[in-house]
Design a protein around this motif. Structure first.
Motif, PDB file in Angstrom:
ATOM      1  N   ILE A 131      -0.375  -7.762   4.118  1.00 42.37           N
ATOM      2  CA  ILE A 131       0.148  -6.441   3.798  1.00 42.37           C
ATOM      3  C   ILE A 131       1.668  -6.554   3.809  1.00 42.37           C
ATOM      4  O   ILE A 131       2.282  -6.708   4.864  1.00 42.37           O
ATOM      5  N   LEU A 188       3.586  -0.815   3.856  1.00 34.41           N
ATOM      6  CA  LEU A 188       2.763   0.390   3.874  1.00 34.41           C
ATOM      7  C   LEU A 188       3.711   1.573   3.766  1.00 34.41           C
ATOM      8  O   LEU A 188       4.571   1.757   4.627  1.00 34.41           O
ATOM      9  N   LEU A 235       0.849  -1.190   0.000  1.00 38.65           N
ATOM     10  CA  LEU A 235       0.000   0.000   0.000  1.00 38.65           C
ATOM     11  C   LEU A 235       0.883   1.238   0.000  1.00 38.65           C
ATOM     12  O   LEU A 235       1.819   1.343   0.791  1.00 38.65           O
ATOM     13  N   ALA A 246      -4.852  -0.335   5.695  1.00 42.85           N
ATOM     14  CA  ALA A 246      -4.043  -1.301   6.449  1.00 42.85           C
ATOM     15  C   ALA A 246      -4.715  -1.644   7.776  1.00 42.85           C
ATOM     16  O   ALA A 246      -4.771  -2.814   8.165  1.00 42.85           O
ATOM     17  N   LYS A 247      -5.234  -0.627   8.472  1.00 42.24           N
ATOM     18  CA  LYS A 247      -5.933  -0.879   9.741  1.00 42.24           C
ATOM     19  C   LYS A 247      -7.133  -1.782   9.533  1.00 42.24           C
ATOM     20  O   LYS A 247      -7.361  -2.722  10.309  1.00 42.24           O
TER      21      LYS A 247
END
Length: 89
Positions: A69, A72, A43, A57-58
């Motif tokens: 993931i 980030l 991301l 992401a959360k």
């Protein structure tokens, strides 16, 4: 490796822009899930997009999805004013 860019809703003048970071993050995750549901994904977000990438992401972590993931990356974004929204115990 494929790279996908997600354009914010409303730039083309046909739809109303997303009203919240959460709404944008959920919309982007639905789009990603259609194309690449398992990951791993990287991301990346720039400026306001950094907040959206962080929220994405959360959401993935909170949902305990199978989508991994891999990274980030947030570029040129300020931390949200609400520290509780960022820091988790």
């Amino acid at each position: 490796m494929a790279i996908y860019g997600l354009q914010p809703r409303g730039l083309e003048g046909e739809l109303v822009p997303q009203s919240t970071v959460l709404a944008a993050a959920e919309s982007y995750l639905r789009a990603i899930n259609e194309i690449y549901p398992k990951g791993p994904i990287h991301l990346v977000g720039h400026s306001f997009g950094g907040w959206v990438a962080f929220e994405m992401a959360k959401l993935l972590v909170d949902a305990e999805t199978k989508c991994v993931i891999a990274s980030l990356t947030i570029l040129d974004s300020e931390a949200p004013d609400d520290v509780d929204a960022v820091v988790r115990e």
